[in-house]
Scaffold this active site. Structure first.
Site, PDB file in Angstrom:
ATOM      1  N   HIS A  83       0.743  -1.191  -0.058  1.00 18.51           N
ATOM      2  CA  HIS A  83       0.067   0.181   0.121  1.00 18.51           C
ATOM      3  C   HIS A  83       0.749   1.338  -0.260  1.00 18.51           C
ATOM      4  O   HIS A  83       0.250   2.429  -0.179  1.00 18.51           O
ATOM      5  CB  HIS A  83      -0.974   0.141   0.968  1.00 18.51           C
ATOM      6  N   ASP A 219       1.128  -7.709   2.562  1.00 23.89           N
ATOM      7  CA  ASP A 219       1.179  -6.206   2.170  1.00 23.89           C
ATOM      8  C   ASP A 219       2.757  -5.741   1.801  1.00 23.89           C
ATOM      9  O   ASP A 219       3.319  -4.943   2.732  1.00 23.89           O
ATOM     10  CB  ASP A 219       0.504  -5.635   3.108  1.00 23.89           C
ATOM     11  N   SER A 645       4.105   2.145   8.388  1.00 27.80           N
ATOM     12  CA  SER A 645       3.823   1.358   7.369  1.00 27.80           C
ATOM     13  C   SER A 645       5.121   1.176   6.366  1.00 27.80           C
ATOM     14  O   SER A 645       5.684   2.235   6.409  1.00 27.80           O
ATOM     15  CB  SER A 645       2.575   1.719   6.348  1.00 27.80           C
TER      16      SER A 645
HETATM   17  N1  ARG Z   1      -4.784   0.604   7.299  1.00 25.96           N
HETATM   18  C1  ARG Z   1      -3.225   0.613   6.932  1.00 25.96           C
HETATM   19  C2  ARG Z   1      -2.562   1.862   6.974  1.00 25.96           C
HETATM   20  O1  ARG Z   1      -3.280   3.004   7.485  1.00 25.96           O
HETATM   21  C3  ARG Z   1      -3.304   0.144   5.348  1.00 25.96           C
HETATM   22  C4  ARG Z   1      -4.087   0.937   4.601  1.00 25.96           C
HETATM   23  C5  ARG Z   1      -4.265   0.403   2.949  1.00 25.96           C
HETATM   24  N2  ARG Z   1      -5.205   0.845   2.377  1.00 25.96           N
HETATM   25  C6  ARG Z   1      -6.445   0.595   2.385  1.00 25.96           C
HETATM   26  N3  ARG Z   1      -7.535   1.109   2.040  1.00 25.96           N
HETATM   27  N4  ARG Z   1      -6.805  -0.974   2.447  1.00 25.96           N
HETATM   28  O2  ARG Z   1      -1.895   2.499   6.001  1.00 25.96           O
HETATM   29  N1  ASP Z   2      -1.134   1.675   8.033  1.00 28.51           N
HETATM   30  C1  ASP Z   2      -0.616   2.614   8.389  1.00 28.51           C
HETATM   31  C2  ASP Z   2       0.381   3.386   7.650  1.00 28.51           C
HETATM   32  O1  ASP Z   2       0.292   3.455   6.401  1.00 28.51           O
HETATM   33  C3  ASP Z   2       0.076   2.084   9.888  1.00 28.51           C
HETATM   34  C4  ASP Z   2      -0.927   2.439  11.216  1.00 28.51           C
HETATM   35  O2  ASP Z   2      -1.621   3.492  11.016  1.00 28.51           O
HETATM   36  O3  ASP Z   2      -0.740   1.652  11.930  1.00 28.51           O
HETATM   37  O4  ASP Z   2       1.432   3.876   7.997  1.00 28.51           O
END
Ligand code: ARG
Ligand code: ASP
Length: 728
Positions: A83, A219, A645
């Site tokens: 991502h 991921d 991330s």
């Molecule tokens: N929640 C994770 C972060 O904040 C992964 C995001 C990936 N995006 C998604 N919409 N699935 O980056």
């Molecule tokens: N998914 C998040 C990122 O892109 C990480 C998190 O918020 O825990 O940095």
């Protein structure tokens, strides 16, 4: 004196965090080092951060400003999340060559794909410059003047501190303005895409599974840093060569078990752990619901089109994901705040705080700070709400509005800075529009506009909404704009922007879409922004004082960590499951079995590649299985946030065991209050990454670049397990 210290100590213990924390890597010696070693770490603070010898920090660059990455080979191979590379993977994709759907694996270095504009940044050295930055601020007559002096001092530090010519100096603010650190950094600009799994691996479970556990997402994606012939940063060139890192991470084939020590090294973006309860109340009751409500309608409209049109699905994949990501995060955050009763806990802390202020005779300094907060936040509320509605609508979720707003800023540039600046900005904008309109669909955007403007007009604090917008039928307004405005395609917009500045501005002002945006923007700039900024400044100044008080009233070794601010940090913890609700316990590790359980053929979110299913059925896991099963993801108590991330998850010895990519839903309020009971970060098991590269993609040339190790080989428990297995 002794008595007072003891009292402070006893008192301060329950006041602030017992666990969690994102620590400055150059300041780990002492409390953190001891804590980490008690958790099982075998390294020293010097192994993590050193200026004199290569250390872990030399393998951990900031990835394109927003994520983290790590170097995993002597040839500058870099690992980050799928991502995090999503925008790049998407921009190389088309319906014919869909790397999002099918994955991408460069056969050799000459097949790696360049990404103009991308960069990664290494930290060379961190130095405390607080004294220099706060010089002569005591005599400032106002907060504004104080800020000006600080800015000037920062500038001087940046300019006068030594650096190599390819390096940059930056100063960052810690503890709400009570500490300042200088970062000497090195930024590489030739970064090429090396590999990415298909989305059915890299984004498996998509938005349904995002922010949740149990998770089964691979991921990750791979890039490579290129440098000039002296191994220095350089703009993209065919003559560049793979970068030779000062350090790269060996990868452990031994995996993790519950309670194992883990260290996450990365660039957390922003947290606010020391807000007063009134701020948390306002965030959860007013601001989050507003943002959630607005994004919900935007997402719903985009989703309808994406599900039925393949081209639109590709065009909107990245945009949709990023809107959906925080939409879901805020919902989880609000739930976690409630479950942990963050407001109640903060109120308790505030009572203790006041007692402490009194006991130390500091009423004059801090006695009114909490009531000042109450007053300031009450006055701030409507402006903050309006600010959020405006930015979510005009800067974020509706493309025509976002583009139009940039044109509005262009008009301002002409007024304030003259023709040459206008021309430069115009050229720049046209370039940006050219690439963004490639993924633009006016029919999708039109629907989004209609729904978003409806919410904007109805929910925005009404004193800031013009009466004609209130009265106007939104469907009609939408139709008028999308039928007549040149902002609905790159071609018409380019035509509109032809000519000298005066002519362009004249044409712009005649455009129905632009005129609408300008009117709303003007209202915002006049009625909302100045007051918003004033209140913000006042609140920031209070927060700085509050932080100072917290630091003063705590013992020297209290666990008071600075909020995340996009700088390099270390966080550590253990692999651990959790209980999300009564009678339910979540194990800390998931396996490929779970992918198969969730798999739905051809599903929008839960499809899986046939090759992966075949490998599962044959149990063809190479060297990467754990007791015959293929681990996929695991969770731990590391305190992380957005920006973490792609962060490496490092074992007790300094090897890579995982790749951080998310947090569990119930615990995402950790940005404001870390609760060790339910806050967990989510990581991809390094062995799953190796398995996908090796067995799924057959990219063994990449595996051959890496250093794979067995750190647990001498470990008795593991030996025993192997012995039992071999004798079966
Ligand atoms: N929640 C994770 C972060 O904040 C992964 C995001 C990936 N995006 C998604 N919409 N699935 O980056
Ligand atoms: N998914 C998040 C990122 O892109 C990480 C998190 O918020 O825990 O940095």
């Amino acid at each position: 004196m002794k008595l007072i210290r003891l009292f402070v100590f006893l008192f301060a213990l329950p006041l602030f965090a017992q666990q969690g924390g994102m620590w400055i890597p150059s300041l780990l010696e002492g409390m953190n080092e001891t804590e980490m070693q008690n958790l099982g770490m075998k390294m020293s603070a010097e192994d993590i951060y050193s200026v004199n010898q290569s250390s872990l920090k030399d393998a951990v660059p900031h990835f394109n400003g927003g994520c983290t990455s790590e170097v995993i080979s002597p040839k500058g191979l870099v690992l980050t999340n799928h991502h995090c590379g999503y925008g790049q993977i998407q921009s190389h994709s088309s319906v014919e060559n869909d790397y999002l759907a099918d994955g991408f694996w460069a056969k050799s270095m000459s097949h790696e794909l360049a990404n103009p504009g991308m960069s990664v940044t290494f930290i060379v050295e961190i130095t405390d410059v607080t004294e220099k930055v706060l010089k002569e601020t005591e005599n400032a007559s106002s907060e504004e003047e104080r800020q000006k002096i600080i800015e000037k001092n920062k500038q001087a530090v940046v300019e006068n501190s030594p650096k190599e010519k390819w390096e940059t100096n930056r100063v960052s603010t810690f503890y709400d303005g009570n500490q300042f650190m200088l970062f000497r950094v090195e930024t590489f600009k030739d970064i090429r895409l090396v590999g990415a799994p298909p989305s059915s691996v890299g984004k498996f479970g998509s938005d349904t599974d995002n922010w949740t556990w149990p998770r089964h997402t691979g991921d990750f994606s791979l890039f490579r840093i290129y440098a000039d012939e002296n191994n220095r940063p350089a703009e993209y060139s065919e003559d560049n060569v793979p970068y030779t890192p000062k350090h790269y991470l060996p990868i452990s084939l031994d995996g993790v078990a519950e309670d194992d020590f883990t260290l996450v090294f990365g660039f957390p973006g922003s947290t606010d752990e020391y807000l007063p309860s009134v701020a948390i109340e306002q965030l959860t009751e007013t601001i989050n619901p507003a943002r959630i409500g607005l994004r919900e309608v935007a997402l719903k409209e985009q989703d309808v089109f994406m599900r039925k049109d393949k081209k639109i699905k590709i065009q909107y994949a990245s945009k949709y994901s990023s809107i959906a990501n925080y939409y879901k995060k805020w919902i989880g955050e609000n739930q976690g705040m409630k479950k942990t009763d963050v407001v109640g806990k903060k109120k308790e802390q505030e009572k203790e705080f006041m007692k402490r202020v009194k006991a130390e005779g500091l009423q004059n300094e801090y006695g009114s700070i909490l009531s000042d907060f109450d007053k300031a936040y009450a006055e701030f509320r409507d402006y903050d709400l309006a600010y959020n509605y405006f930015s979510e609508s005009f800067l974020r979720n509706v493309e025509l509005l976002r583009n139009g707003f940039q044109l509005y800023q262009l008009e301002q540039v002409l007024e304030n800075r003259g023709k040459q600046s206008f021309k430069d900005r115009k050229e720049n904008l046209l370039k940006r529009f050219k690439s963004s309109y490639k993924d633009y669909s006016a029919k999708v955007d039109e629907k989004v506009f209609e729904k978003v403007i409806e919410v904007y007009a109805n929910k925005m604090p009404q004193q800031f909404v013009s009466s004609d917008l209130k009265q106007k039928n939104k469907a009609e307004l939408t139709q008028e704009i999308y039928t007549n405005s040149a902002l609905t395609s790159y071609k018409s917009l380019k035509k509109l922007m032809k000519g000298n500045p005066k002519k362009v501005i004249k044409k712009l002002n005649k455009d129905e879409g632009y005129a609408f945006i300008k009117k709303q923007a003007e209202r915002f700039y006049e009625d909302v922004l100045p007051a918003y900024q004033n209140k913000r400044l006042e609140i920031d100044a209070l927060q700085k004082e509050y932080m100072k008080a917290i630091l003063t009233l705590s013992p020297k070794d209290a666990r008071i960590f600075p909020n995340a601010n996009g700088t390099l940090r270390v966080t550590y913890g253990q692999v651990k499951g959790y209980s999300p609700k009564d009678a339910v316990y979540y194990e800390p590790v998931t396996h490929l079995e779970g992918v198969i359980e969730k798999y739905v053929a051809d599903d929008y979110e839960f499809d899986a590649p046939q090759t992966l299913i075949d490998l599962y059925e044959a149990k063809d896991y190479g060297n990467y299985a754990d007791d015959g099963k293929m681990p996929v993801n695991f969770i731990g108590t590391n305190h992380t946030t957005g920006g973490n991330s792609g962060s490496p998850v490092i074992d007790a010895h300094g090897n890579l065991v995982g790749l951080n990519f998310d947090r569990v839903w119930e615990g995402t309020m950790s940005d404001f209050y870390y609760d060790p009971v339910i806050s967990r970060n989510i990581m991809v098991d390094a062995r799953y990454i190796l398995f996908i590269i090796d067995k799924y993609a057959n990219a063994t040339h990449l595996i051959n670049e890496m250093k794979l190790v067995h750190p647990k080989a001498g470990d008795n428990a593991v030996k025993k397990k192997r012995l039992i297995k071999n004798s079966q």
